[in-house]
Design a protein around this motif. Structure first.
Motif, PDB file in Angstrom:
ATOM      1  N   CYS A 185     -11.665   2.829   5.862  1.00  0.00           N
ATOM      2  CA  CYS A 185     -11.614   1.578   6.673  1.00  0.00           C
ATOM      3  C   CYS A 185     -13.046   1.399   7.539  1.00  0.00           C
ATOM      4  N   HIS A 188      -3.343  -0.821   7.878  1.00  0.00           N
ATOM      5  CA  HIS A 188      -3.355  -2.010   7.381  1.00  0.00           C
ATOM      6  C   HIS A 188      -2.951  -3.169   8.628  1.00  0.00           C
ATOM      7  N   MET A 196     -13.583  -1.033   4.437  1.00  0.00           N
ATOM      8  CA  MET A 196     -12.845  -2.551   5.021  1.00  0.00           C
ATOM      9  C   MET A 196     -13.710  -3.034   6.341  1.00  0.00           C
ATOM     10  N   LEU A 255      -8.697   0.121   0.960  1.00  0.00           N
ATOM     11  CA  LEU A 255      -7.412   0.449   1.440  1.00  0.00           C
ATOM     12  C   LEU A 255      -6.431   0.503   0.489  1.00  0.00           C
ATOM     13  N   ILE A 256      -6.452  -0.501  -0.544  1.00  0.00           N
ATOM     14  CA  ILE A 256      -5.505   0.024  -1.786  1.00  0.00           C
ATOM     15  C   ILE A 256      -5.860   1.066  -2.513  1.00  0.00           C
ATOM     16  N   SER A 292      -5.729  -4.141  10.836  1.00  0.00           N
ATOM     17  CA  SER A 292      -6.639  -4.797  10.129  1.00  0.00           C
ATOM     18  C   SER A 292      -6.229  -6.442  10.395  1.00  0.00           C
ATOM     19  N   LEU A 293      -4.933  -6.539   9.937  1.00  0.00           N
ATOM     20  CA  LEU A 293      -4.599  -7.613  10.034  1.00  0.00           C
ATOM     21  C   LEU A 293      -4.555  -8.568  11.463  1.00  0.00           C
ATOM     22  N   THR A 309     -10.435  -5.346   0.962  1.00  0.00           N
ATOM     23  CA  THR A 309      -9.350  -5.498   0.656  1.00  0.00           C
ATOM     24  C   THR A 309      -9.182  -4.198  -0.329  1.00  0.00           C
ATOM     25  N   ILE A 346      -1.503   4.830   6.384  1.00  0.00           N
ATOM     26  CA  ILE A 346      -2.191   3.508   5.772  1.00  0.00           C
ATOM     27  C   ILE A 346      -1.594   2.114   5.957  1.00  0.00           C
ATOM     28  N   GLU A 347      -0.377   2.054   6.063  1.00  0.00           N
ATOM     29  CA  GLU A 347       0.233   1.039   6.552  1.00  0.00           C
ATOM     30  C   GLU A 347       0.019   0.451   8.153  1.00  0.00           C
ATOM     31  N   ARG A 389       1.054  -1.137   0.023  1.00  0.00           N
ATOM     32  CA  ARG A 389       0.052   0.043   0.029  1.00  0.00           C
ATOM     33  C   ARG A 389       0.807   1.208  -0.188  1.00  0.00           C
TER      34      ARG A 389
END
Ligand code: GRG
Length: 296
Positions: free
Chosen positions: A149, A79, A154, A185-186, A82-83, A182, A75-76, A50
């Protein structure tokens, strides 16, 4: 910097990793276990796709790289959040992420929930502190990324995904879920660089918007393909977990051949959107091809 985008990836990755390291509180800062878990969840690897999309879009549009660091980091962080949530027992219940124990396995479930909870406000506080940007850019970035998000992005996609276990979805329904879970966010990673060029013609914005939509869905279909035929050592998580959870995925519903062809079709459509940018879009084209070819 080297001419070839592939050779610039290491420098961009180092750049975003440094930004993430700077943004995260030190592990020695109280509450130390929480901060240690936050750092583990963010700094334990990952392809940084991203942020690379943000930098590549910035190159395409001639945005100053220093302006791109803040959205790339924010953004990371989201991400990574979210993981951590995605891996929790209440969600996909995974033990392995990026080849290492998931955060709730390495620490405990409560620490994982709290670490993820703390990553999200950290991301937005970085965005709110954006400096030297065009007037209004920080608030526009916050709006873009909160929408990506939230429940129409997301989080909504994840909710549909959990509800769809064992269900038969049409291709359109499945792709809608992928676009949210998915793709959002991309997509936001690409559009955040667009927001930093205030004089961007709307036709250029729209072309990158369509590029982002296509590549976001292709990313998830490729993730599904890797879950079937990838290698744990390469993808960093167990193969076959989607099937064991009876997930509604492209390969499960339409087969591997249809999944590969849809990925190729989305890639071709995405690349078509870059035509008007000429050579300056070469980094985005490279990343789009990487997204569809990764793990092979
Ligand atoms: C974070 C607001 C918010 C809500 C949480 C849990 C959840 C709602 C959403 C999950 C979304 C999710 C994890 C989708 C899967 C996306 C995906 C394919 C992730 C893997 O991305 P890579 O391959 O991972 O870029 P690396 O490890 O390289 O960073």
């Amino acid at each position: 910097m080297p001419d070839n985008f592939k050779d610039r990836i290491a420098a961009y990755t180092a750049r975003v990793n440094q930004g993430l390291d700077d943004a995260l509180p030190p592990a020695s800062c109280n509450p130390a276990r929480l901060h240690d878990a936050m750092r583990y969840s963010v700094l334990n690897g990952g392809k940084r796709v991203r942020p690379l999309l943000t930098y590549a879009t910035g190159e395409c549009l001639g945005v100053d790289v220093e302006l791109l660091d803040t959205p790339a980091v924010a953004i990371e962080l989201i991400h990574a959040f979210s993981l951590v949530h995605d891996d929790l027992p209440a969600m996909d219940n995974d033990d392995l992420r990026r080849g290492k124990p998931t955060v709730h396995k390495q620490y405990d479930e409560a620490t994982a929930i709290l670490a993820a909870d703390a990553l999200q406000p950290l991301a937005f506080s970085r965005l709110a502190s954006l400096e030297n940007a065009p007037d209004g850019a920080a608030i526009q970035l916050v709006r873009l990324i909160t929408q990506a998000c939230g429940s129409t992005g997301m989080t909504g996609g994840q909710s549909i995904d959990l509800a769809a276990e064992g269900a038969v979805l049409s291709a359109a329904e499945l792709e809608h879920m992928y676009a949210l879970k998915t793709g959002a966010l991309i997509h936001a990673a690409i559009l955040s660089a667009c927001l930093l060029r205030t004089d961007l013609p709307s036709a250029d914005f729209d072309a990158l918007d369509r590029f982002g939509s296509r590549i976001g869905i292709a990313f998830q279909i490729k993730d599904d393909i890797l879950d079937v035929e990838g290698e744990t050592a390469v993808i960093g998580k167990p193969v076959g977990s989607d099937a064991s959870l009876n997930k509604a995925t492209y390969p499960a519903l339409f087969g591997m051949d249809a999944s590969r062809s849809r990925c190729d079709e989305l890639l071709a459509g995405a690349i078509t959107e870059l035509a008007s940018f000429g050579k300056s879009a070469a980094p985005l084209e490279w990343l789009a091809r990487f997204i569809v070819a990764r793990g092979q």
